[in-house]
Design an enzyme around this catalytic site. Structure first.
Site, mmCIF file in Angstrom:
data_model
loop_
_atom_site.group_PDB
_atom_site.id
_atom_site.type_symbol
_atom_site.label_atom_id
_atom_site.label_comp_id
_atom_site.label_asym_id
_atom_site.label_seq_id
_atom_site.Cartn_x
_atom_site.Cartn_y
_atom_site.Cartn_z
ATOM 1 N N GLY A 87 20.171 0.125 -3.040
ATOM 2 C CA GLY A 87 20.000 1.551 -3.289
ATOM 3 C C GLY A 87 18.571 2.003 -3.060
ATOM 4 C CB ALA A 106 22.784 -7.589 -4.642
ATOM 5 C CG ASP A 107 25.388 -3.282 -6.529
ATOM 6 O OD1 ASP A 107 25.777 -3.256 -5.352
ATOM 7 O OD2 ASP A 107 26.114 -3.613 -7.473
ATOM 8 C CB ILE A 108 18.977 -2.421 -8.337
ATOM 9 C CG1 ILE A 108 19.852 -2.112 -9.556
ATOM 10 C CG2 ILE A 108 17.606 -1.773 -8.484
ATOM 11 C CD1 ILE A 108 19.398 -2.796 -10.834
#
Length: 376
Positions: free
Chosen positions: A173, A168-170
């Site tokens: 970003g 989710a973070d990747i």
């Protein structure tokens, strides 16, 4: 990108960032030549303290912060908040992933930015859309994976699982990085900046489009099949005498070659139960009963020889200890604050000669210089 090409040189980015999503966005900008000033709390941002695996530094921080400057500011003080505003006034891009509402309290709401800094590109990374009932929810990677349904389609039939890296973070970003590049192109035409909200949940919901469409239009819930594909078959590992090989059959002409040259079972190609991908998916248990004994009777080398002859895509299931020695792994060196150098994978789209200078910043390494540069 060819060696030495720095297309974002001259771009000035201020980032009030922590953890993974925003730092991943801005490290891509720094890699391309942008000047990125990372604003940190006196104790340092969250990811500095996740672990100490890399010569005493956090693996997460080393991964995502090369090529940046670190300035320690206490934004609760009037003096440092005024310094931040002076920096933003000269910046091209502002990136932040603070808690919902925090950026507004710093005097950098959407309205304030539009009035004071009309050329600024402001990227607000949030967990959930700020016009939804989830706006104030705390949002960390695994929580968003779970909320979005990613875990419902990942794992084994008995056990839902998160993706093993910060998906989710990747994804967030990467979306933020793309949004900045789009906004830069738009600003060249209009002369005006843009304020963009990038939500983690939106990133994961987008990735869930196929399971969502299957559910809403075909009434079918995507099941969990571990290392097997849910809607393409056969697309899974098969155990040989000395290991496993992942096989991918996506077209019927591949299925024919697979039956003829790999399985050496032309009768399977003629079997109506397996005539189309949809039927192979529906009859996967019966199909595996035919395929598994054939692979079990040969070793991996023989299986790969047959797959290559048939021009069938295949792969191995690498263990963690295999990755450092993988023939496709390309690396670059990154300097740590003490001058030691470590090796990391080259980001996608960079050439083998890619290098970043400077390396990973020590906490507050650039504070004094930045305070002087942006003095009132």
């Amino acid at each position: 990108m060819s060696d030495g090409a720095r297309p974002l040189e001259g771009l000035f980015v201020v980032s009030i960032e922590q953890a993974v999503a925003a730092p991943l966005c801005t490290v891509r900008l720094a890699d391309a030549g942008a000047r990125v000033v990372k604003i940190e709390r006196p104790e340092g941002e969250t990811a500095r303290h996740y672990d100490s695996a890399v010569e005493g530094m956090s693996a997460y921080f080393v991964w995502l912060n090369r090529g940046k400057e670190s300035a320690v500011l206490d934004l609760k003080t009037e003096h440092d908040l005024a310094l931040l505003h002076r920096m933003v006034a000269r910046a091209d891009v502002l990136v932040q992933n603070l808690a919902p509402g925090a950026i507004d309290r710093l005097g950098l709401s959407a309205d304030a930015i539009a009035e004071k800094f009309p050329r600024l590109i402001a990227i607000n990374i949030v967990g959930y859309g700020q016009d939804t009932p989830y706006a104030a929810m705390r949002a960390y990677d695994m929580l968003v994976q779970a909320e979005s349904g990613i875990c419902a389609v990942t794992g084994t039939p008995d056990t839902p699982s998160k993706v093993g890296v910060s998906a989710a973070d990747i994804a967030t970003g990467m979306n933020a990085h793309a949004a900045i590049l789009e906004a830069l192109l738009a600003r060249q035409k209009t002369g005006r900046g843009r304020i963009v909200e990038v939500a983690m949940f939106d990133a994961m919901a987008d990735w869930m489009t196929v399971p969502l469409l299957h559910y809403e239009y075909a009434g079918r819930e995507t099941q969990r099949y571990g290392l097997a594909h849910a809607s393409i078959y056969p697309y899974r590992p098969y155990a040989c005498r000395d290991g496993s090989v992942v096989v991918s059959i996506q077209q019927n002409n591949e299925w024919k070659r697979f039956c003829t040259l790999v399985l050496q079972r032309q009768d399977l190609f003629a079997d109506e139960r397996f005539a189309t991908n949809a039927w192979r998916v529906a009859n996967r248990t019966a199909l595996d009963a035919e395929i598994e004994p054939i692979f079990a009777a040969i070793d991996c080398e023989k299986a790969i020889d047959r797959l290559n002859e048939a021009q069938i895509a295949w792969g191995r299931v690498s263990a963690m200890h295999d990755l450092p020695h993988h023939k496709a792994l390309r690396r670059t060196e990154v300097a740590l604050p003490d001058g030691r150098r470590i090796s990391v994978p080259i980001p996608a789209g960079r050439s083998e000669g890619f290098a970043t200078v400077p390396g990973v910043p020590a906490l507050g390494a650039d504070s004094d210089r930045i305070r002087s540069e942006f003095a009132a």
